[in-house]
Design a protein around this motif. Structure first.
Motif, PDB file in Angstrom:
ATOM      1  N   GLU B 179      42.107  42.742  37.730  1.00  0.00           N
ATOM      2  CA  GLU B 179      40.976  43.038  37.274  1.00  0.00           C
ATOM      3  C   GLU B 179      40.021  43.005  38.439  1.00  0.00           C
ATOM      4  O   GLU B 179      39.085  43.923  38.616  1.00  0.00           O
ATOM      5  N   PHE B 180      40.196  42.263  39.371  1.00  0.00           N
ATOM      6  CA  PHE B 180      39.156  42.412  40.740  1.00  0.00           C
ATOM      7  C   PHE B 180      39.011  43.749  41.245  1.00  0.00           C
ATOM      8  O   PHE B 180      38.097  44.292  41.704  1.00  0.00           O
ATOM      9  N   VAL B 182      39.899  46.708  39.664  1.00  0.00           N
ATOM     10  CA  VAL B 182      39.449  47.436  38.657  1.00  0.00           C
ATOM     11  C   VAL B 182      37.736  47.299  38.688  1.00  0.00           C
ATOM     12  O   VAL B 182      36.989  48.209  38.847  1.00  0.00           O
ATOM     13  N   VAL B 183      37.244  46.117  38.720  1.00  0.00           N
ATOM     14  CA  VAL B 183      35.877  45.800  38.646  1.00  0.00           C
ATOM     15  C   VAL B 183      35.241  46.446  39.964  1.00  0.00           C
ATOM     16  O   VAL B 183      34.196  47.094  40.036  1.00  0.00           O
ATOM     17  N   SER B 184      35.748  45.972  40.915  1.00  0.00           N
ATOM     18  CA  SER B 184      35.264  46.633  42.219  1.00  0.00           C
ATOM     19  C   SER B 184      35.090  48.087  42.273  1.00  0.00           C
ATOM     20  O   SER B 184      34.314  48.649  42.643  1.00  0.00           O
ATOM     21  N   GLN B 185      36.404  48.681  41.882  1.00  0.00           N
ATOM     22  CA  GLN B 185      36.350  50.126  41.907  1.00  0.00           C
ATOM     23  C   GLN B 185      35.294  50.870  40.911  1.00  0.00           C
ATOM     24  O   GLN B 185      34.585  51.926  41.147  1.00  0.00           O
ATOM     25  N   SER B 186      35.150  50.091  39.713  1.00  0.00           N
ATOM     26  CA  SER B 186      34.212  50.463  38.788  1.00  0.00           C
ATOM     27  C   SER B 186      32.805  50.564  39.411  1.00  0.00           C
ATOM     28  O   SER B 186      32.176  51.116  38.849  1.00  0.00           O
ATOM     29  N   LEU B 187      32.494  49.610  40.064  1.00  0.00           N
ATOM     30  CA  LEU B 187      31.230  49.632  40.728  1.00  0.00           C
ATOM     31  C   LEU B 187      30.866  50.489  41.953  1.00  0.00           C
ATOM     32  O   LEU B 187      29.845  50.499  42.800  1.00  0.00           O
ATOM     33  N   GLY B 188      31.937  51.321  42.168  1.00  0.00           N
ATOM     34  CA  GLY B 188      31.680  52.287  43.133  1.00  0.00           C
ATOM     35  C   GLY B 188      32.301  52.015  44.537  1.00  0.00           C
ATOM     36  O   GLY B 188      32.036  52.849  45.653  1.00  0.00           O
ATOM     37  N   ALA B 189      33.014  50.856  44.582  1.00  0.00           N
ATOM     38  CA  ALA B 189      33.586  50.666  45.890  1.00  0.00           C
ATOM     39  C   ALA B 189      34.772  51.362  46.226  1.00  0.00           C
ATOM     40  O   ALA B 189      35.458  51.772  45.267  1.00  0.00           O
ATOM     41  N   THR B 190      35.189  51.790  47.339  1.00  0.00           N
ATOM     42  CA  THR B 190      36.203  52.519  47.879  1.00  0.00           C
ATOM     43  C   THR B 190      37.334  51.758  47.772  1.00  0.00           C
ATOM     44  O   THR B 190      37.346  50.604  47.702  1.00  0.00           O
ATOM     45  N   GLN B 193      37.358  49.211  50.801  1.00  0.00           N
ATOM     46  CA  GLN B 193      36.254  48.206  50.535  1.00  0.00           C
ATOM     47  C   GLN B 193      36.670  47.176  49.295  1.00  0.00           C
ATOM     48  O   GLN B 193      36.588  45.822  49.671  1.00  0.00           O
ATOM     49  N   HIS B 197      37.193  43.355  50.507  1.00  0.00           N
ATOM     50  CA  HIS B 197      36.303  42.365  50.052  1.00  0.00           C
ATOM     51  C   HIS B 197      36.629  41.561  48.979  1.00  0.00           C
ATOM     52  O   HIS B 197      36.187  40.461  48.760  1.00  0.00           O
ATOM     53  N   GLN B 198      37.487  42.225  48.014  1.00  0.00           N
ATOM     54  CA  GLN B 198      37.945  41.753  46.908  1.00  0.00           C
ATOM     55  C   GLN B 198      39.370  41.271  46.825  1.00  0.00           C
ATOM     56  O   GLN B 198      39.668  40.582  45.902  1.00  0.00           O
ATOM     57  N   HIS B 202      41.032  36.557  49.094  1.00  0.00           N
ATOM     58  CA  HIS B 202      42.053  35.788  48.157  1.00  0.00           C
ATOM     59  C   HIS B 202      43.378  35.569  48.563  1.00  0.00           C
ATOM     60  O   HIS B 202      43.986  34.561  48.236  1.00  0.00           O
TER      61      HIS B 202
END
Lengths: 256, 298
Positions: B179-180, B182-190, B193, B197-198, B202
């Protein structure tokens, strides 16, 4: 709910989508208007979530998928070969079914998008975070504990934080995949009010299993059945005098 | 009549229940006993080495050079050598292993490269350590002309350590919820990135655990350093990474088999130092892992 004569925000033309051999979306044609809320309803597995994820190409992350046809955002095909998917996802944000903040502070959750997208200049980040949280109707509740973990918020607050996180990257379209299905009625109502307010700035597409929700918040509603868009019209029309018998059967069947 | 029958039935069923409970108790005792047996050897080994070796341990033993044909003095050059080799192994193995783990966990599709990488890792894990030693001799000492040196030894140990570290690091990365990403990429992160970062933040505790476990194994190995770096006895400490060094496992082998009239206490003392070094590394890894499990909040 004036019918705008301007170019639609999103224009879908003969769109088909496949998971390997499975034909998940069949010949979709519809237009999503700027600053409107478009609701997508239909039974589970009918393709509405797949369609939603096709609009920001999140389906690309699943292997074995294939898209045919055209989805235009402001007149430009988002499936054209030269499209930068990363930039597309900045323009088309997404809120998920389950509130899913990162296990970080409230502040860092909202700041993540602007940071990775290089939107931070001259120390404007705190202001961006405040604006986004205000837009999501969460600022007053969290302004004194921005450094606390986002996981300490209740589910309704978490979902509004996710909305703030999406809003922070200044998208044009916000896709919402059953955003209230994990929330209690009070939190649901708050998110719905928020959606109406957000529609003044953004174009919103929402997938929902909740008929009343679609009827309450949306301007237009599309009814999906087995991968096809059976009917797409103004929400009032869909819920009072649907053209198709199937639409009526679904709406009334679920209402009872 | 009817009542008697039903009473009989109840008694029978009661008896059956008792029997089942007895069997259950026996099974519990046997299984617990067998599990306890597993702990026994490790405790015995540690106790045995400890009791026999503790008498040799002193500040001088740890900080002095061996004297008088190694039958007196300390083990400082060997201890220092092992620390240097462990450090060198880390430098070789950590970037390679983490890179490979990120590739396997985040980028690898079902293609030929992925299959080759996985096959290589499985085979690396299966190679006997003496073969690594011979490979290191041929490749690093002779072909690349590093000579018998810390560089050659570190490279050899580093390659040997790869499979363990890659597998644990890959697991740690895969354990981060999808999920991390998916969310990160949905925010436009490459993709990078997102990983940076995500995912990695962890996964880092798990990766560190794997690295430490790998290094602790490297610290205790003899065969890979036999031909690549270890010296029988050196009057001076290494001056550069192209020098030989003494190392604890090899030193232990030498004083246990090659030096006549070696006091037993020094042998056990050396073994104890090596054991404590490896055990403390493992302990650190365990503590990090336990902490990570407690802190994990998704």
């Amino acid at each position: 709910m004036a019918t705008k004569m301007t170019q639609p925000k999103i224009q879908v033309q003969d769109f088909n989508f496949f998971y390997d051999e499975f034909h998940a979306l069949i010949d979709l044609n519809l237009a999503i208007q700027q600053n409107e809320i478009t609701a997508l309803i239909g039974p589970s597995g009918c393709g509405k979530s797949t369609f939603l994820r096709a609009i920001n190409r999140m389906n690309d992350t699943i292997s074995g998928t294939r898209a045919e046809g055209v989805i235009k955002l402001d007149g430009e095909d988002i499936y054209a070969p030269d499209v930068d998917v990363v930039e597309l996802r900045q323009r088309v944000g997404m809120v998920f079914q389950r509130p899913n903040p990162f296990p970080q502070s409230i502040y860092d959750n909202v700041a993540f998008g602007p940071r990775v997208l290089g939107m931070v200049h001259n120390g404007n980040l705190p202001q961006m975070v405040e604006e986004s949280l205000t837009d999501a109707g969460l600022w007053d509740e969290v302004k004194d504990r921005l450094k606390d973990s986002a996981l300490g918020l209740n589910p309704g607050q978490q979902q509004r934080l996710c909305i703030a996180r999406t809003v922070a990257v200044k998208p044009e379209v916000i896709l919402m995949d059953e955003p209230c299905s994990a929330l209690d009625p009070v939190a649901t109502l708050r998110v719905e009010e928020l959606m109406r307010k957000l529609a003044e700035t953004y174009t919103i597409v929402i997938v929902t299993h909740n008929m009343q929700q679609a009827a309450r918040v949306s301007d237009r509603t599309g009814f999906f059945w087995l991968g096809k868009l059976v009917e797409f019209d103004e929400t009032g029309t869909i819920f009072t005098s649907p053209r198709e018998a199937l639409t009526e059967a679904y709406i009334t069947g679920r209402r009872g | 009549m009817n009542t008697t029958k039903s009473t009989d039935a109840r008694t029978n069923s009661h008896r059956r229940t008792l029997k089942r409970q007895q069997t259950n108790q026996i099974a519990t005792v046997v299984i617990t006993g067998v599990a306890g047996l597993v702990v026994l050897p490790i405790i015995l080994v540690i106790l045995y080495i400890f009791i026999n070796g503790i008498g040799a341990i002193s500040w001088e033993f740890l900080t002095a050079k061996p004297r008088n044909g190694m039958t007196e003095g300390g083990i400082m050059p060997a201890l220092l050598g092992t620390l240097l080799l462990t450090f060198g192994t880390g430098i070789v193995c950590i970037p390679l292993a983490i890179g490979a783990a990120i590739y396997l966990a985040e980028y690898a599709g079902d293609n030929r490269l992925t299959r080759w990488v996985r096959l290589a890792i499985v085979n690396l894990a299966g190679i006997p350590s003496i073969v690594y030693g011979l490979f290191g001799l041929g490749m690093f000492v002779l072909f690349l002309n590093f000579g018998t040196s810390i560089v050659a030894g570190s490279l050899t140990l580093g390659i040997m350590t790869l499979p363990v570290v890659i597998s644990t690091a890959e697991e740690a990365i895969l354990a981060v919820p999808q999920e991390f990403r998916v969310v990160s990429q949905s925010l436009g992160a490459t993709r990078w990135q997102t990983i940076r970062h995500q995912v990695l933040p962890h996964a880092i505790p798990g990766i560190i655990t794997g690295v430490i476990l790998g290094l602790s194994r490297a610290a205790g190995e003899t065969a890979p350093i036999l031909f690549t770096v270890a010296a029988f006895y050196l009057p001076d400490l290494p001056q550069s990474v192209f020098d030989q060094t003494m190392a604890l496992p090899y030193h232990l082998y030498v004083i246990a088999t090659q030096v006549p009239g070696m006091p037993l206490e020094i042998q056990y003392g050396t073994a104890l130092v090596l054991l404590l070094l490896v055990l403390s590394l493992t302990l650190i890894a365990t503590v990090i892992r336990t902490n990570m499990r407690r802190r994990r909040d998704w």
